[in-house]
Design a protein around this motif. Sequence first.
Motif, mmCIF file in Angstrom:
data_model
loop_
_atom_site.group_PDB
_atom_site.id
_atom_site.type_symbol
_atom_site.label_atom_id
_atom_site.label_comp_id
_atom_site.label_asym_id
_atom_site.label_seq_id
_atom_site.Cartn_x
_atom_site.Cartn_y
_atom_site.Cartn_z
ATOM 1 N N LYS A 1 -41.241 23.030 7.047
ATOM 2 C CA LYS A 1 -42.077 22.507 7.794
ATOM 3 C C LYS A 1 -41.644 21.951 9.227
ATOM 4 N N PRO A 2 -42.184 22.581 10.293
ATOM 5 C CA PRO A 2 -41.913 21.901 12.305
ATOM 6 C C PRO A 2 -41.744 20.871 12.330
ATOM 7 N N ILE A 3 -40.098 19.695 11.480
ATOM 8 C CA ILE A 3 -39.936 18.769 12.002
ATOM 9 C C ILE A 3 -38.811 18.765 11.902
ATOM 10 N N GLU A 4 -38.332 17.975 14.008
ATOM 11 C CA GLU A 4 -37.167 17.908 14.047
ATOM 12 C C GLU A 4 -36.825 16.355 13.870
ATOM 13 N N LEU A 5 -35.264 15.931 13.782
ATOM 14 C CA LEU A 5 -34.427 14.643 13.998
ATOM 15 C C LEU A 5 -34.118 14.849 15.123
ATOM 16 N N ILE A 6 -34.507 13.899 16.437
ATOM 17 C CA ILE A 6 -33.326 13.481 16.622
ATOM 18 C C ILE A 6 -32.411 12.450 17.018
ATOM 19 N N ILE A 7 -31.843 12.258 17.606
ATOM 20 C CA ILE A 7 -30.026 11.228 17.376
ATOM 21 C C ILE A 7 -30.201 11.210 18.826
ATOM 22 N N VAL A 8 -30.417 9.790 19.217
ATOM 23 C CA VAL A 8 -29.764 9.226 20.803
ATOM 24 C C VAL A 8 -28.738 7.800 20.598
ATOM 25 N N GLY A 9 -27.482 8.359 20.877
ATOM 26 C CA GLY A 9 -26.910 6.808 21.128
ATOM 27 C C GLY A 9 -25.378 8.032 20.843
ATOM 28 N N ASN A 10 -24.179 6.956 20.223
ATOM 29 C CA ASN A 10 -23.085 7.725 20.180
ATOM 30 C C ASN A 10 -22.332 7.015 19.621
ATOM 31 N N GLY A 11 -20.864 7.380 18.749
ATOM 32 C CA GLY A 11 -20.670 7.326 17.573
ATOM 33 C C GLY A 11 -20.048 8.678 16.731
ATOM 34 N N GLU A 12 -18.951 8.224 15.183
ATOM 35 C CA GLU A 12 -18.419 8.662 14.749
ATOM 36 C C GLU A 12 -19.432 9.856 14.036
ATOM 37 N N PHE A 13 -20.544 9.676 14.117
ATOM 38 C CA PHE A 13 -21.499 11.020 13.471
ATOM 39 C C PHE A 13 -21.575 11.751 14.285
#
Length: 378
Positions: A236-248
Amino acid sequence: MNKVNIVLFSDTVYDLNGVSRFLNDFAEIKSDNKFTIITSTKKTAFSQKENIYNTKPYFKISMPFYSELDLVFPNPFKMAKRLKQLSPNLIHISTPGPVGLIGSFLAKIYKIPKAGIYHTDFPEYIFKNTNSKLCREISKRYLRFFYRNFDAIFVRSDEYKKIVINDLKIDKSKLFTLKAGIDTKKFSPSFRDKNIWCNYRIKTDTLKFLYVGRVTKEKNIKFLIELFKEISLLGKPIELIIVGNGEFLKYKEELKKYSINFLGVKQAEELSKIYASCDVFIFPSTTDTLGQVVLEAMCSGLPVIVTNEGGPKGFVTFSNSGIVLDIKDKKGWLDSIIKLYEDRNLQNIYSQNAKTFMLDNDIKNSYEDFFMKNSLLC
């Protein structure tokens, strides 16, 4: 209400986190009351302000188990000199670090009433990062020692009153809830601009779920990544947007194939546009006392998905602006993501409810509530 002169000591003022944004927003408000912050840091995430006094630390180290924060060793003599010049009738301690310890000590020396704000659930953060019950218990004992002689403790949400009573052994008569608030001028659906996704090489016609915050273990980022790996298999046309800093962040390139996009740290209008240009906010943390980013998302008109632990669930449940789930119920999270993808009408209902709720949660209302309650302590 009599005029109040408050000096607040905090170890985190120029860091990239919700507490820092909250304090900087407070510092920008003009009123008849006087509000000054004393801190010690080498960080510069926010602009300098005339009512934030920053004394250069002797040296600093990264905080164990919480590397995004520094443990600084400030100059107590300079802080004492500035405190005497300000002559407050109340001292507030925002953090239990070295700066907070100095503030607490000076309050005792100069016989000034002191109150505290319980911004961060350090025992649970430490447990999430170490899986050590001993470390969690040690941090609880330290916090009990730190807060034991305070005249009042402010919590960021009603959800945390019971936790503070149990963990810190604070008498409930000393507890106040500080009204939630953000700068509602900085977050709004009016910032929506789908063209920004071209800058990040992300498709403009997909449904975008957004996470903003530290990209670290204690925020359940691994759980979030696993969710969207499974969602990607559905095609499905679904995106995850992640904003921030860290180990991942180190997995940024390999996760692109699952439509998981790490944008790194974003601030100011760029962050406002990202919020407003996404469709749903998803926040799997179980340790947030408030969840400043959840309020920012709601103000931007986003439906939200949060856990049933911590501060954010209270706002979401009260406003009917999203879905509250158990972190152990992975199927429930997957089903909710698909439900919001398929039911745009439900999206719109949650979105409108979120915007309506935030009309009464501007930072100025929080500021007035803060001074009204503190006037009772002076």
